[in-house]
Design an enzyme around this catalytic site. Structure first.
Site, mmCIF file in Angstrom:
data_model
loop_
_atom_site.group_PDB
_atom_site.id
_atom_site.type_symbol
_atom_site.label_atom_id
_atom_site.label_comp_id
_atom_site.label_asym_id
_atom_site.label_seq_id
_atom_site.Cartn_x
_atom_site.Cartn_y
_atom_site.Cartn_z
ATOM 1 C CG ASP A 14 32.618 10.142 -41.216
ATOM 2 O OD1 ASP A 14 33.042 10.571 -42.313
ATOM 3 O OD2 ASP A 14 31.474 9.667 -41.055
ATOM 4 C CE1 TYR B 265 25.455 10.976 -41.260
ATOM 5 C CE2 TYR B 265 27.538 11.632 -40.276
ATOM 6 C CZ TYR B 265 26.800 10.753 -41.037
ATOM 7 O OH TYR B 265 27.406 9.641 -41.564
ATOM 8 C CE LYS C 204 29.945 9.965 -44.403
ATOM 9 N NZ LYS C 204 30.067 10.607 -43.070
ATOM 10 N N GLY D 153 29.186 1.106 -38.884
ATOM 11 C CA GLY D 153 28.086 0.212 -38.559
ATOM 12 C C GLY D 153 28.521 -1.159 -38.094
ATOM 13 C CB VAL D 154 31.406 -2.405 -36.043
ATOM 14 C CG1 VAL D 154 32.534 -1.939 -36.918
ATOM 15 C CG2 VAL D 154 31.216 -1.509 -34.829
ATOM 16 C CG PHE D 155 27.994 -2.257 -32.520
ATOM 17 C CD1 PHE D 155 28.832 -3.305 -32.156
ATOM 18 C CD2 PHE D 155 28.310 -0.982 -32.090
ATOM 19 C CE1 PHE D 155 29.958 -3.098 -31.370
ATOM 20 C CE2 PHE D 155 29.425 -0.755 -31.299
ATOM 21 C CZ PHE D 155 30.256 -1.808 -30.948
ATOM 22 C CG ASN D 156 25.280 -5.532 -38.888
ATOM 23 O OD1 ASN D 156 26.151 -6.299 -38.476
ATOM 24 N ND2 ASN D 156 25.137 -5.250 -40.168
ATOM 25 C CB SER D 157 21.270 -0.547 -37.200
ATOM 26 O OG SER D 157 21.499 -0.065 -38.508
ATOM 27 N N GLY D 158 22.995 -1.659 -34.287
ATOM 28 C CA GLY D 158 22.823 -1.889 -32.858
ATOM 29 C C GLY D 158 22.414 -3.292 -32.471
ATOM 30 C CG LEU E 245 26.119 -7.608 -34.355
ATOM 31 C CD1 LEU E 245 27.313 -7.487 -35.289
ATOM 32 C CD2 LEU E 245 25.904 -9.069 -33.945
#
Length: 333
Positions: free
Chosen positions: A49, A54, A80, A230-235, A237
């Site tokens: 993706d 970017y 996108k 974003g599974v780590f919420n920008s990091g 987590l």
């Protein structure tokens, strides 16, 4: 491999998010970017993706180069639309967080013509006529503030959604959707267009499940796939203290502390729990994760494959650390 319910398009459960290839916060060399894509391929990732934004077109160019020799039917590629990239010699390192952006300045345009132009420009930068999934990028109040209504009108009345539908109907793209950081605008978009997929970043994670009932449950019923970003919420987590691209506020830090304590009790790495949690929801078909290095990519895979006992997921729910109705993974799933 998992299929989008509406189109049948196949994605690997783990995808490579390519913002870092555009130099998000730190530069990445051309050689390192190519090596990262090669490493992702070697471990079985087949979903990539990217976006024009970017690195101000840098990521698309690098992704296209890295995949140029691959059999086209062997991978799935998404990009996108919503920003046109205009030449601008005033671009400087650090603009919008890009360490080494190319000399193109983003200009928002969600109209029919803007979406079509963005799509054609991406094809050329990628060196590939086929983009499998085309997402509308960053529509919403979080991005546009008081200008949101103006840009939303471009999508609805100005033909942006119509452009996406035409591209899908003609077979030029296999699937259409939104790539956003807020669930509310995704829910609104589902009332305007038949979306195949929503790339939702940061709003359905171990830390927050605000999108559960109003969006993910609806998507599961109607066959719109969720791709989680974003599974780590920008990091936050994963230990870097950042949430939503900024320093984490006190209430977030406190919740992360409680999650960390529970993880320690069960000998489960917090990032492993964060990466595995979203997959339990039936609407979720894939998670895209970024990586700054091959080692970081490999670490993500270790976390994805980490055994997490069912008792951990039960405790997470029992202690009120996730929404009571949030599905949790089955052990060994």
């Amino acid at each position: 491999m998992r299929a989008l319910p509406r189109s049948g398009l196949q994605l690997t459960a783990l995808g490579l998010g390519c913002s870092q290839l555009g130099g998000l916060y730190r530069p990445m060399s051309f050689a390192d970017a190519t090596a990262l894509v090669e490493a992702a391929w070697s471990v079985g990732l087949r979903y990539f993706d990217t976006a024009p934004y970017y690195g101000y077109t840098l990521s698309e160019r690098r992704v296209g180069h890295a995949l140029a020799t691959r059999e086209r039917d062997a991978f799935t590629l998404s990009s996108k639309a919503g920003r046109l990239m205009r030449p601008d010699a005033s671009v400087r390192p650090g603009d919008d967080g890009w360490a080494e952006p190319l000399a193109f300045r983003p200009v928002f345009d969600y109209s029919y013509g803007g979406i079509m132009r963005s799509y054609e420009d991406s094809q050329q930068r990628l060196g590939n006529p086929r983009i499998d999934i085309l997402y509308v990028h960053d529509i919403g109040v979080m991005t546009h503030g008081e200008r949101h209504t103006h840009y939303w009108d471009q999508l609805v009345a100005g033909g942006g959604f119509r452009a996406l539908a035409e591209l899908r109907a003609s077979g030029e793209v296999r699937a259409i959707g939104l790539g956003v950081n807020e669930w509310e605008v995704a829910a609104d978009a589902m009332n305007e267009a038949a979306l195949d997929a929503i790339l939702l970043a940061g709003r359905y994670t171990l830390l927050e499940q605000t999108a559960l009932e109003p969006l993910l449950d609806v998507c599961a019923r109607v066959g719109t796939a969720i791709v989680v970003g974003g599974v780590f919420n920008s990091g936050v987590l994963a230990g870097n203290g950042r949430f939503n691209y900024a320093d984490a506020p006190a209430e977030v830090v406190e919740k992360v502390r409680r999650l960390s304590e529970l993880c320690e009790r069960f000998a489960v790495p917090l990032p492993a729990a964060a990466l595995q949690f979203p997959f339990a929801h039936p609407a979720v078909v894939s998670c895209v994760v970024g990586a700054r290095s091959i080692a970081q990519l490999q670490q993500n895979i270790v976390w994805l494959e980490q055994r997490v006992p069912a008792s951990f997921w039960a405790a997470l729910s029992n202690e009120g650390l996730i929404a009571a109705n949030a599905p949790v993974p089955e052990e060994g799933a």
